[in-house]
Design an enzyme around this catalytic site. Structure first.
Site, short mmCIF file in Angstrom:
data_model
loop_
_atom_site.label_atom_id
_atom_site.label_comp_id
_atom_site.label_asym_id
_atom_site.label_seq_id
_atom_site.Cartn_x
_atom_site.Cartn_y
_atom_site.Cartn_z
CG HIS A 84 53.16 69.37 59.62
ND1 HIS A 84 53.29 68.01 59.44
CD2 HIS A 84 53.70 69.94 58.50
CE1 HIS A 84 53.87 67.77 58.28
NE2 HIS A 84 54.12 68.93 57.68
CG ASP A 112 51.72 65.50 61.02
OD1 ASP A 112 51.13 66.57 61.22
OD2 ASP A 112 52.61 65.35 60.16
N GLY A 147 56.21 70.75 50.89
CA GLY A 147 55.05 70.83 50.02
C GLY A 147 54.43 69.47 49.75
CG ASN A 148 56.27 65.89 48.21
OD1 ASN A 148 57.41 66.22 47.87
ND2 ASN A 148 55.40 65.37 47.36
CB SER A 149 53.35 68.04 54.40
OG SER A 149 54.58 67.98 55.05
N GLY A 187 49.83 53.85 81.47
CA GLY A 187 50.28 54.61 82.64
C GLY A 187 51.61 54.17 83.20
CB VAL A 188 54.30 52.14 82.62
CG1 VAL A 188 53.41 51.27 83.49
CG2 VAL A 188 54.24 51.72 81.16
CB ILE A 218 58.86 52.38 78.87
CG1 ILE A 218 58.44 53.34 77.74
CG2 ILE A 218 57.67 51.63 79.43
CD1 ILE A 218 57.77 52.66 76.56
#
Length: 476
Positions: A114, A144, A215-217, A273-274, A276
């Site tokens: 991001h 991410d 800013g820490n991302s 492919g389920v 839940i």
């Protein structure tokens, strides 16, 4: 003559003072020392600035995994570091700020997806103040994680640790650029591991109380040995600033994603492919389970990996012998398995423990992950049957096709009272399974219920607004 009471008092005072000094000394020694860790690793942490044009309206957050229970009412804030501090994109060319760290001496850098998403230009500033324009090697929205490359050599690097050994209560340290303040260090402890968030179902996050802000991302999270154990990604906040709850991507997940981005330019994940949902106490009772655990299968994707292997109402409790704590943990567990591998699933089926082998498929891309919602049902109100507070009517082939049902199902035309009301059944729901048995007519529902002892809690599978969900209903 010696004053014995006074002597005893002085002796007690000395002993107390000594004990206090010893306690303070022990406490001081037990606190971690981060000075050398920051000196050694700080030079490999970078500041990232991106320029790009934003849309006037921010993108809606991705949908939760099917069946995932939203545990938060507050906004999960990502760190865009905009001037107004609220994380909302602006309608003009803007700078977004984040952090990252050097993975290899020849210029590979890790940060968040991001931070660089949609960027026209990515600028990396090193600890020694040198600046480079970075090339985006690859980026993965689901985890991410993004991988960058700058043209530089002999860069300082960080030691990669093992996030699988992280324990709750362990001290950790973050280095990054909150609000643009470069090379800022903050510390705290690991609050929890394996956290599943509504918008990030393929990452079992590390939760900490380290002060993390916009800013820490993309910055590193260290253990006391100076090893990177996570990449800071999200905060839980009402204001957009730090409120004591932060989340980091485990470095084991990051390194797997980086390896695939570097070699293939994309990330492949396992998929069974389920659809839940969570198992609550009432549903657990209806399935003969002592504790609410595992992931309850509400739909099987047609022609997916689970076709002819999984059944509606199966509760997946283990994958290759590892417990499935809840529905939110299953996607992350499956996602780490390479497509094409066969896994052993332990399920509760018809109140019995059963093991099945399933060949893992590849998770469809973002563009193919959404499920089209069927048209709203609109029957002609045929005369139905009222049972357990539900007025049930048959459904025709048009409605069945719109819902994607191969066969069966009855429409709940009206909810008039208990126990359907207490179970959460609503008008417009389509009931397809009752106590493990498929139903295709109101008469079948009445017959099945007549054979169930009063007071028993049963599982009812309903389709509502394009999604299937089990509800627990007590027969009265």
């Amino acid at each position: 003559m010696t004053d014995k009471p006074a002597s005893r008092m002085r002796l007690l005072q000395w002993l107390l003072a000594g004990a206090l000094c010893l306690s303070a000394s022990v406490q001081a020694r037990s606190l971690p020392e981060f000075t050398e860790l920051v000196k050694t690793n700080g030079p490999a942490v970078v500041n990232i600035t991106t320029s790009h044009k934003q849309k006037a309206a921010p993108e809606a957050p991705p949908d939760s995994a099917p069946g995932y229970e939203e545990p938060f009412d507050e906004l999960m804030k990502r760190f865009f570091g905009n001037p107004n501090g609220n994380g909302v994109p602006e309608d003009f060319g803007a700078d977004a700020r984040g952090s990252g760290f050097v993975l290899s001496a020849d210029g590979y850098i890790i940060t968040n997806h991001h931070v660089v998403d949609g960027a026209d230009e990515i600028l990396v500033k090193l600890n020694d103040r040198r600046e480079f324009t970075a090339k985006l090697i690859g980026s993965d929205k689901r985890s991410d994680v993004a991988l960058l490359k700058i043209e530089a050599m002999n860069l300082p690097t960080l030691k990669i640790g093992d996030s699988g050994t992280i324990e709750v209560g362990e001290w950790v340290l973050a280095i990054g650029s909150p609000f643009g303040f470069e090379s800022s260090a903050t510390s705290g402890i690991v609050s929890a591991t394996g956290r599943n968030l509504p918008t990030d179902t393929y990452v079992p996050f590390i939760q900490t109380d380290v002060a993390i802000n916009p800013g820490n991302s993309g910055g590193p999270l260290f253990n006391l040995d100076g090893e990177v154990v996570g990449v800071n990604s999200q905060i839980y906040s009402r204001s957009g600033g730090f409120m004591g709850v932060s989340f980091a991507i485990p470095i084991n997940i990051v390194m797997d994603v980086v390896s695939q981005l570097k070699t293939k330019g994309k990330v492949s994940r396992g998929w069974i492919g389920v659809y839940i949902q969570e198992v609550d106490q009432n549903l657990a009772q209806s399935f003969g389970m002592t504790t609410p655990t595992g992931a309850l299968v509400t739909q099987v994707v047609p022609e997916g990996p689970a076709t002819n292997v999984m059944q509606l109402g199966d509760v997946i409790i283990e994958l290759n012998g590892k417990p499935v704590a809840n529905a939110g943990s299953l996607p992350a567990m499956v996602g780490t398995v390479a497509p094409g591998e066969t896994v052993k699933l332990t399920v509760i089926r018809n109140r019995e423990r059963k093991e099945v082998d399933l060949k893992i498929g590849e998770l469809p891309g973002e563009e193919g992950a959404a499920q089209a919602e069927p048209e709203e049902a609109s029957p002609d109100n045929p005369v139905g049957i009222e049972v357990l507070g539900m007025q049930l009517t048959p459904i025709d082939d048009t409605i069945r096709e719109a819902l994607g049902l191969a066969m069966g199902g009855v429409l709940v035309e009206k909810v008039s009272g208990d126990p359907a009301q207490r179970a959460g059944i609503a008008a417009g729901d389509v009931v397809t399974i009752l106590d493990g048995k498929p139903v295709s007519s109101p008469e079948e529902v009445k017959k099945i219920l007549s054979e169930i002892d009063k007071g028993k809690t049963i599982a009812v599978l309903v389709y509502r607004e394009g999604a299937a969900r089990f509800l627990a209903m007590k027969v009265e």
